[in-house]
Design an enzyme around this catalytic site. Structure first.
Site, PDB file in Angstrom:
ATOM      1  N   ASP A  77     -34.183 -19.064 -55.938  1.00  0.00           N
ATOM      2  CA  ASP A  77     -33.828 -17.728 -56.417  1.00  0.00           C
ATOM      3  C   ASP A  77     -32.830 -17.033 -55.491  1.00  0.00           C
ATOM      4  O   ASP A  77     -32.801 -17.286 -54.289  1.00  0.00           O
ATOM      5  CB  ASP A  77     -35.112 -16.900 -56.521  1.00  0.00           C
ATOM      6  CG  ASP A  77     -34.943 -15.679 -57.414  1.00  0.00           C
ATOM      7  OD1 ASP A  77     -33.910 -15.570 -58.095  1.00  0.00           O
ATOM      8  OD2 ASP A  77     -35.857 -14.835 -57.428  1.00  0.00           O
TER       9      ASP A  77
ATOM     10  N   ASN B 148     -34.268 -18.566 -69.158  1.00  0.00           N
ATOM     11  CA  ASN B 148     -32.890 -18.460 -68.656  1.00  0.00           C
ATOM     12  C   ASN B 148     -31.819 -18.579 -69.754  1.00  0.00           C
ATOM     13  O   ASN B 148     -30.653 -18.256 -69.526  1.00  0.00           O
ATOM     14  CB  ASN B 148     -32.619 -19.506 -67.559  1.00  0.00           C
ATOM     15  CG  ASN B 148     -33.273 -19.172 -66.230  1.00  0.00           C
ATOM     16  OD1 ASN B 148     -33.576 -20.053 -65.427  1.00  0.00           O
ATOM     17  ND2 ASN B 148     -33.501 -17.893 -65.966  1.00  0.00           N
TER      18      ASN B 148
HETATM   19  C1  FPP Z   1     -32.097 -18.194 -59.830  1.00  0.00           C
HETATM   20  O1  FPP Z   1     -31.234 -17.283 -59.185  1.00  0.00           O
HETATM   21  C2  FPP Z   1     -31.364 -19.431 -60.066  1.00  0.00           C
HETATM   22  C3  FPP Z   1     -31.174 -19.995 -61.285  1.00  0.00           C
HETATM   23  C4  FPP Z   1     -31.716 -19.438 -62.536  1.00  0.00           C
HETATM   24  C5  FPP Z   1     -30.382 -21.224 -61.423  1.00  0.00           C
HETATM   25  C6  FPP Z   1     -30.648 -22.260 -60.365  1.00  0.00           C
HETATM   26  C7  FPP Z   1     -29.757 -23.388 -60.596  1.00  0.00           C
HETATM   27  C8  FPP Z   1     -29.145 -24.089 -59.626  1.00  0.00           C
HETATM   28  C9  FPP Z   1     -29.337 -23.842 -58.186  1.00  0.00           C
HETATM   29  C10 FPP Z   1     -28.243 -25.200 -60.007  1.00  0.00           C
HETATM   30  C11 FPP Z   1     -29.028 -26.348 -60.598  1.00  0.00           C
HETATM   31  C12 FPP Z   1     -28.368 -27.586 -60.365  1.00  0.00           C
HETATM   32  C13 FPP Z   1     -28.973 -28.681 -59.901  1.00  0.00           C
HETATM   33  C14 FPP Z   1     -28.109 -29.817 -59.573  1.00  0.00           C
HETATM   34  C15 FPP Z   1     -30.453 -28.810 -59.710  1.00  0.00           C
HETATM   35  P1  FPP Z   1     -30.756 -15.982 -59.967  1.00  0.00           P
HETATM   36  O2  FPP Z   1     -29.485 -16.298 -60.661  1.00  0.00           O
HETATM   37  O3  FPP Z   1     -31.853 -15.484 -60.830  1.00  0.00           O
HETATM   38  O4  FPP Z   1     -30.478 -15.018 -58.777  1.00  0.00           O
HETATM   39  P2  FPP Z   1     -30.609 -13.441 -58.796  1.00  0.00           P
HETATM   40  O5  FPP Z   1     -32.084 -13.142 -58.908  1.00  0.00           O
HETATM   41  O6  FPP Z   1     -30.035 -13.062 -57.483  1.00  0.00           O
HETATM   42  O7  FPP Z   1     -29.817 -12.945 -59.956  1.00  0.00           O
END
Ligand code: FPP
Length: 240
Positions: free
Chosen positions: A17, A65
Site C-alpha cells: 500500500d 480495485n
Molecule cells: C495499493 O496502493 C497498491 C495497489 C492497489 C497496486 C499494487 C500493485 C503493484 C505494486 C504492481 C503489481 C505488479 C506486480 C508485478 C506484482 P494505492 O494505490 O492504494 O496507494 P494509495 O493508498 O497511496 O493511493
C-alpha cells in the site's frame, strides 16, 4: 543471509500500500508509484528468499480495485504482464530463482492473455521449492470463502459428502491457498491499519504489523524490522 534470525515466520503476507500517495507527494502520476512498487515487489521477493522465508503472499489487485480509473487499472495489468513475461523468459534461460509462483484470486474478468501467462508461469514453477510466492490478483477474501462454500455445496448436492463431513479443514482446502500454511505475519505499510478483505479466513491467528513506510520506499530493512517485532510477540493461539 540465512540464520540472521533465531527462527522465522513461515508465511508472511504483505499489503503493498501507499503507491498512489508516494507518487502524488513527488508530483508524479499514481501509475508511477505502481511502477516503482512492482520493482520493490521483485526486490522483496529476492530478499525474503535469501532470508529463507518459505511463503510470501502479496496483495497486488483486489476485486474492489476495478473501481479505479481505466488508466490506472491498465497500468497495473501492464506491470503484471511485464512481470509474467519476464518470469517466462527466465525459466527458458534456466535462471529461475527457485520461485514457486501461485496466483490467488478469480481469473474471471481478467484479460485473457494475462490468465494464459499465469497458467504457464504457475505450471512451469510448480516443482520449485526455494520459496512459494502467492500473488493476489482480482482477489477478495469474502469471495474466496464463497467460492469454497460453493465447491463444498456441489459435493454435498451430489451426495459425495454429508453435512457432518464439513470441517474448517475442508473449508481451508477449498480456498486458493489450499495446502499452504496460514500467514504468521501480515504487514501493511503506508500507515493504514485495515485488512481490506485480504486473507480474512487465513488471518485468524496472524500477527499484524503496521508501518508508516510507503510501499515504493520499502526495503529489506523494513522487512527485518517487522520480523523482529514478530519474534518478540507471544503467540498463544487461544491458549494461555
Ligand atoms: C495499493 O496502493 C497498491 C495497489 C492497489 C497496486 C499494487 C500493485 C503493484 C505494486 C504492481 C503489481 C505488479 C506486480 C508485478 C506484482 P494505492 O494505490 O492504494 O496507494 P494509495 O493508498 O497511496 O493511493
Amino acid at each position: 543471509m540465512k540464520n540472521k534470525f533465531p527462527f522465522l515466520p513461515k508465511h508472511i503476507a504483505i499489503i503493498m500500500d501507499g503507491n498512489g500517495r508516494w507518487a502524488k507527494k513527488r508530483g508524479l502520476e499514481r501509475t508511477e508509484g505502481h511502477k516503482v512498487g512492482a520493482e520493490v515487489f521483485r526486490k522483496i521477493c529476492q530478499y525474503a528468499s535469501d532470508l529463507g522465508i518459505e511463503y510470501m503472499t502479496f496483495y497486488a489487485f483486489s476485486t474492489e480495485n476495478w473501481k479505479r480509473s481505466a488508466t490506472e487499472v491498465e497500468k497495473i495489468m501492464d506491470l503484471l504482464r511485464a512481470y509474467l513475461g519476464e518470469m517466462q523468459e527466465r525459466e527458458e534461460e534456466n535462471e529461475d530463482a527457485g520461485y514457486n509462483i501461485h496466483f490467488i484470486g478469480s481469473r474471471e474478468g481478467m484479460p485473457e492473455d494475462i490468465t494464459t501467462l499465469m497458467d504457464i508461469v504457475e505450471a512451469r514453477s510448480s516443482d520449485k521449492n526455494k520459496i512459494h510466492i502467492n500473488i493476489a490478483v482480482n482477489y477478495g477474501g469474502r469471495a474466496e470463502i464463497v467460492k469454497s462454500v460453493k465447491d463444498i455445496a456441489k459435493r454435498l448436492q451430489s451426495g459425495e459428502i454429508s453435512v457432518e463431513d464439513i470441517t474448517e479443514e475442508m473449508l481451508s482446502e477449498n480456498l486458493y491457498t489450499a495446502g499452504q500454511p496460514d500467514p504468521d505475519l501480515i504487514i501493511r505499510p503506508s500507515g493504514e491499519q485495515r485488512l481490506s478483505n485480504f486473507l480474512i479466513w487465513q488471518a485468524a491467528y496472524a500477527e499484524f504489523y503496521y508501518d508508516d513506510v510507503m510501499w515504493p520506499d520499502y526495503t529489506g530493512e523494513d522487512l527485518d524490522r517487522a520480523i523482529e517485532a514478530y519474534l518478540k510477540r507471544n503467540r498463544r493461539f487461544g491458549g494461555v
